[in-house]
Design a protein around this motif. Structure first.
Motif, mmCIF file in Angstrom:
data_model
loop_
_atom_site.group_PDB
_atom_site.id
_atom_site.type_symbol
_atom_site.label_atom_id
_atom_site.label_comp_id
_atom_site.label_asym_id
_atom_site.label_seq_id
_atom_site.Cartn_x
_atom_site.Cartn_y
_atom_site.Cartn_z
ATOM 1 N N VAL A 161 25.306 -1.566 26.769
ATOM 2 C CA VAL A 161 25.647 -0.159 26.569
ATOM 3 C C VAL A 161 25.231 0.240 25.154
ATOM 4 O O VAL A 161 25.600 -0.437 24.179
ATOM 5 N N VAL A 162 24.458 1.307 25.070
ATOM 6 C CA VAL A 162 24.027 1.855 23.779
ATOM 7 C C VAL A 162 24.548 3.284 23.685
ATOM 8 O O VAL A 162 24.360 4.074 24.616
ATOM 9 N N THR A 203 18.325 15.125 25.564
ATOM 10 C CA THR A 203 19.092 13.879 25.519
ATOM 11 C C THR A 203 18.830 12.982 26.733
ATOM 12 O O THR A 203 18.846 11.758 26.616
ATOM 13 N N ALA A 204 18.586 13.594 27.907
ATOM 14 C CA ALA A 204 18.351 12.783 29.108
ATOM 15 C C ALA A 204 17.060 11.981 28.952
ATOM 16 O O ALA A 204 17.026 10.770 29.232
ATOM 17 N N ARG A 205 15.984 12.645 28.512
ATOM 18 C CA ARG A 205 14.704 11.958 28.365
ATOM 19 C C ARG A 205 14.766 10.933 27.234
ATOM 20 O O ARG A 205 14.215 9.828 27.350
ATOM 21 N N PHE A 206 15.432 11.286 26.152
ATOM 22 C CA PHE A 206 15.578 10.375 25.007
ATOM 23 C C PHE A 206 16.353 9.120 25.429
ATOM 24 O O PHE A 206 15.952 7.986 25.154
ATOM 25 N N GLY A 207 17.466 9.308 26.134
ATOM 26 C CA GLY A 207 18.257 8.175 26.589
ATOM 27 C C GLY A 207 17.495 7.278 27.544
ATOM 28 O O GLY A 207 17.598 6.044 27.496
ATOM 29 N N ARG A 262 16.646 3.305 27.270
ATOM 30 C CA ARG A 262 17.039 2.382 28.344
ATOM 31 C C ARG A 262 15.873 1.508 28.777
ATOM 32 O O ARG A 262 16.006 0.294 28.914
ATOM 33 N N ARG A 263 14.736 2.150 28.992
ATOM 34 C CA ARG A 263 13.567 1.396 29.436
ATOM 35 C C ARG A 263 13.132 0.369 28.394
ATOM 36 O O ARG A 263 12.778 -0.767 28.739
ATOM 37 N N ALA A 264 13.147 0.778 27.129
ATOM 38 C CA ALA A 264 12.712 -0.127 26.066
ATOM 39 C C ALA A 264 13.650 -1.323 25.951
ATOM 40 O O ALA A 264 13.202 -2.481 25.838
ATOM 41 N N VAL A 282 21.327 -1.481 31.915
ATOM 42 C CA VAL A 282 21.380 -0.842 30.596
ATOM 43 C C VAL A 282 21.863 0.589 30.776
ATOM 44 O O VAL A 282 21.279 1.360 31.546
ATOM 45 N N LYS A 283 22.927 0.939 30.081
ATOM 46 C CA LYS A 283 23.465 2.289 30.072
ATOM 47 C C LYS A 283 23.318 2.857 28.668
ATOM 48 O O LYS A 283 23.747 2.227 27.686
ATOM 49 N N VAL A 284 22.698 4.028 28.548
ATOM 50 C CA VAL A 284 22.521 4.677 27.252
ATOM 51 C C VAL A 284 23.203 6.044 27.296
ATOM 52 O O VAL A 284 22.930 6.851 28.193
#
Length: 560
Positions: free
Chosen positions: A473-474, A528-532, A536-538, A553-555
């Motif tokens: 979780v980030v 924020t959705a695209r940034f998160g 997550r992918r990284a 992974v939850k961001v």
């Protein structure tokens, strides 16, 4: 659903569960024209969730089709009180507000289950007796005694103006059963001497095994010998519903001058119901587990739950040394008078190993003939064919290998029409047999805690992922210009922690997050959705590269 006719009265069979797997038995018999059928339901069972379904205790048939036809459903008939045949009644049936037909024992088991589980919804139960036909809508149903590993098991002769079917339920031929009546061979012969065509929907569980099933009396003889020769305490774990086995153990204990102690709610429940119904006449009362401590070591036999390795059952707690009043010492003997249901093998073996490590002698059905199932082997199936002379055979109750072995046997024995089907197929039995594949929608429902849900609603897939790869979780906060004003903070659950002060996977998560923040333009961070998703992918990719597994992974990107 496709319509085969609009005027001819037909007799059809549709399984919603139990044909293609062991357990979850539920079959529908339909009578009338294709567009105006009445439906009689036979059995309403469960199967048990295995390691592949974390958190899921019970699996039940999907009843979508039955719900669509609810106003045409006339009732539910139970063949016996095993969980795979009646375990879903209190979860699936109350909404239909139609009667449940059951023997006195099955009715008492259902009521005890309702009270024990604190279930408010009840069902309307009508008790039937074998040999006395009863009407359910346009169906005439006659229950016929069969031997099985629980009291009051019945085959069902279901008759309609279009034709008749013998639905065997679970059965075997046992010339010397214990605690249950013999299979009513004479009634089967009478059915076969009737000139009217008959369809046979028949148990396939042991269709791959040659010969005849051993008698329950053979098991009783061996248990008596083992108890008589034991030097110290004897504990026997059984399927709690197997009253015949319970009686055999109690008789063997009495003959050896030992007292019976019962441990486990299920054992007490079955024994209590059996005494109320007069099924334990002549069998001494069982002591509660509190008596275990004061009975001499060579004067006690323990009957307990836990034959399937259930963590909370008596045998598991005894093996682990955590039972509050029962313990076993080196030189004591434990009999596993049962077999492990597929999926439970490891849990059972783990308990057996714990007992062996404590110096307890463990005896299983691999060592001695101390368990037998309640299902017919190939010679018994052939005998039934010879008695009832079916025109149509539908193999039921089994996995695909069992079903196909049964189908091959029926063809080999000259049965005119053998219909090999699976859940959701419809077979027209009369007036002319025909199979319609995938005619009815089928599937499963999960009992997840107190919730009944479809598989896609359960999130079991995510639970498996959690078990395999853990959770990262980030969390961070950005302002409207995309500047990071708080965080990021990290929480890693279920990932390896190799060193207390130098956690390499945490470092990977931190570097992946920081790298994405730096490479992501500030103006775009406001999305924020695209940034998160980029973070997550990284993180997921970098952890997989370093560890070889992909965590969930939850961001969470909050904006102020």
């Amino acid at each position: 659903m496709a319509k085969q006719s609009t005027s001819v009265e037909e007799f059809v069979f549709v399984p919603l569960g139990g044909i293609g797997e062991i357990g979850m038995n539920m079959g529908l018999y339909g009578f009338g024209p294709a567009d105006d059928r009445y439906w009689l339901v036979v059995d309403c069972g469960v199967s048990f969730g295995g390691p592949e379904l974390p958190g899921i205790e019970l699996v039940m048939p999907d009843t979508r089709f039955l719900e669509e036809e609810a106003d045409r459903v006339v009732g539910l008939v139970l063949t016996h009180a095993h969980e795979d045949h009646y375990g879903a009644v209190l979860d699936l049936w109350p909404g239909y507000e139609k009667p449940v037909y059951a023997t006195a024992f099955a009715a008492a088991m259902l009521e005890a289950k309702r009270v024990s589980n604190g279930i408010d919804d009840d069902v309307d139960i009508t008790i039937f007796e074998p040999g006395n036909p009863f009407k359910v809508g346009p169906f005439t149903v006659e229950a016929i005694n069969v031997s099985h590993s629980i009291p009051e098991s019945c085959a069902l002769l279901i008759d309609t103006p279009a034709g008749r079917v013998l639905h065997t339920g679970d059965w075997k031929i046992d010339a010397t059963p214990v605690g249950t009546p013999m299979t009513d061979i004479e009634r089967f012969r009478q059915i076969g001497n009737d000139d009217r065509p008959l369809a046979l929907v028949c148990d396939s569980t042991n269709a791959m095994k040659e010969g005849d099933s051993p008698s329950e009396t053979e098991i009783a003889v061996n248990i008596e010998r083992l108890i008589a020769t034991a030097k110290h305490r004897v504990a026997v774990t059984i399927f709690a519903s197997n009253l015949g086995r319970m009686i055999s153990i109690a008789r063997a204990a009495a003959k050896a001058g030992r007292e019976i102690v019962a441990a486990g709610r299920a054992v007490h429940r079955v024994a209590g119901i059996a005494r109320e119904l007069g099924l334990l006449e002549g069998v001494p009362e069982f002591h509660d587990q509190d008596a275990y401590g004061y009975l001499p070591r060579d004067k006690v036999v323990l009957i307990c739950t836990g034959s399937q390795g259930e963590a909370r059952a008596a045998m598991a707690r005894i093996a682990a040394g955590t039972h509050p009043v029962i313990d076993l010492s080196p030189g004591d003997t434990v009999l596993f008078s049962s077999w492990a249901i597929p999926g439970n093998e490891k849990a059972v073996i783990d308990i057996q190993n714990q007992l062996v490590d404590r110096g307890v002698e463990v005896i299983t059905s691999r060592d001695e003939l101390i368990h037998v199932t309640g299902h017919p082997r190939r010679h018994e199936l052939v005998q039934l064919y010879d008695w009832v002379k079916p025109d149509i055979l539908v193999p039921a109750h089994g996995e695909p290998m069992h079903l196909e072995a049964h189908a091959a046997l029926g063809r080999e024995r000259g049965i005119k029409t053998v219909l090999s089907i699976r859940n959701g197929d419809m077979v027209r039995l009369f007036p002319t047999p025909q199979k319609f594949e995938k005619e009815v929608p089928t599937g499963v429902l999960y009992l997840d805690g107190n919730l009944l849900c479809a598989p896609e609603e359960s999130n079991v897939r995510d639970r498996r992922k959690l078990a395999f790869g853990g959770l990262v979780v980030v969390t961070l906060v950005v302002d409207r210009q995309g500047k990071v004003v708080s965080g990021p903070s990290y929480d890693l659950d279920g990932l390896p922690e190799l060193e207390e002060d130098d956690d390499p996977l945490r470092d990977v998560v931190v570097k992946a997050t920081q790298g994405t923040i730096k490479s992501f333009p500030a103006k775009r961070r406001a999305d924020t959705a695209r940034f998160g998703e980029a973070i997550r992918r990284a993180v997921r990719s970098e952890v997989n590269a370093a560890w070889g597994r992909k965590p969930i992974v939850k961001v969470f990107v909050h904006q102020v």
